[in-house]
Design an enzyme around this catalytic site. Structure first.
Site, short mmCIF file in Angstrom:
data_model
loop_
_atom_site.label_atom_id
_atom_site.label_comp_id
_atom_site.label_asym_id
_atom_site.label_seq_id
_atom_site.Cartn_x
_atom_site.Cartn_y
_atom_site.Cartn_z
N ASP A 9 0.87 -1.18 0.00
CA ASP A 9 0.00 0.00 0.00
C ASP A 9 0.91 1.24 0.00
OD1 ASP A 9 -1.59 2.14 0.73
OD2 ASP A 9 -2.70 1.03 2.24
N ILE A 10 0.76 2.08 -0.98
CA ILE A 10 1.68 3.23 -1.11
C ILE A 10 1.55 4.20 0.05
CG2 ILE A 10 0.20 4.77 -2.51
CD1 ILE A 10 2.86 5.13 -4.25
N GLY A 31 -9.43 4.67 -5.61
CA GLY A 31 -8.12 4.05 -5.76
C GLY A 31 -7.05 4.66 -4.87
N VAL A 32 -5.88 4.86 -5.43
CA VAL A 32 -4.74 5.43 -4.68
C VAL A 32 -5.11 6.79 -4.10
CG1 VAL A 32 -2.36 6.24 -4.89
CG2 VAL A 32 -3.09 4.30 -6.22
N ASP A 33 -5.76 7.59 -4.91
CA ASP A 33 -6.15 8.95 -4.52
C ASP A 33 -6.99 8.92 -3.24
OD1 ASP A 33 -6.32 11.65 -4.88
OD2 ASP A 33 -7.70 11.58 -6.57
N GLY A 123 -5.68 1.57 -12.91
CA GLY A 123 -6.89 1.23 -12.16
C GLY A 123 -8.11 1.72 -12.91
#
Ligand code: ADP
Length: 167
Positions: A9-10, A31-33, A123
């Site tokens: 996980d970033i 997602g990541v954001d 994604g």
């Protein structure tokens, strides 16, 4: 430059900067954001709002990058970049490569030595992982940057395996 791959996980990465696969509004998303804003807290969004009120009134263009604080995240900065939506009819790979080179350019202006990237555009934006890995690795390898460590943080085992094969 040291290039590493990790699965994870970033938002949990200890690096000077982590890169957000943002959308042009800079106002958060999935997602990541979503994970970055959720874990990082409201400070990040606050800075994004200021960017929208100033320099990026129309939003951050695709392929460009801009930095904010990382709020409560272990990283020091978040570099937001907007990946292209994948298209079958148009080759947008230069824009995807630009996300990586522009992010590293911003990292250089911050003095960030280590930068963690997600697999941008793979994604919600639909870019096939293998092609995205090829573009990402090529862009980072060819970049003229003072960054000494680039880490690709792949969310699942399949993404990790794809990047590993390309590397
Ligand atoms: P985009 O809109 O650029 O496609 P996404 O955030 O939807 O961005 O997805 C980009 C990649 O990041 C996908 O491969 C997704 O599986 C992965 N991803 C999602 N959440 C995380 C996370 N917390 N850490 C690292 N990678 C993540």
């Amino acid at each position: 430059m040291k290039l590493t791959l990790v699965q994870g996980d970033i938002t949990q990465q200890r690096a000077d900067a982590i890169v957000n696969a943002a959308n042009s509004s800079l106002m958060g998303g999935g997602g990541v954001d979503g994970a970055i804003h959720r874990r990082g807290g409201p400070e990040i969004l606050e800075e994004c709002r200021k960017l929208r009120a100033g320099q990026y009134g129309k939003g951050l263009p695709t392929g460009r990058a801009v930095a904010t604080t990382a709020g409560r995240l272990p990283a020091r900065w978040v570099i937001h970049t907007v990946g292209p939506v994948h298209s079958r009819s148009e080759d947008r790979s230069a824009l995807l490569a630009s996300c990586y080179t522009e992010s590293l350019r911003v990292a250089d202006t911050l003095g960030a030595a280590s930068v963690a990237f997600p697999a941008i555009s793979t994604g919600i934006y639909g870019w096939p992982m293998d092609d995205a890995a090829r573009i990402a690795l090529e862009a980072v390898r060819q970049a003229d940057t003072a960054v000494t460590e680039v880490r690709f943080v792949l969310f699942d085992a399949a993404a990790y395996a794809t990047f590993e094969a390309r590397l």
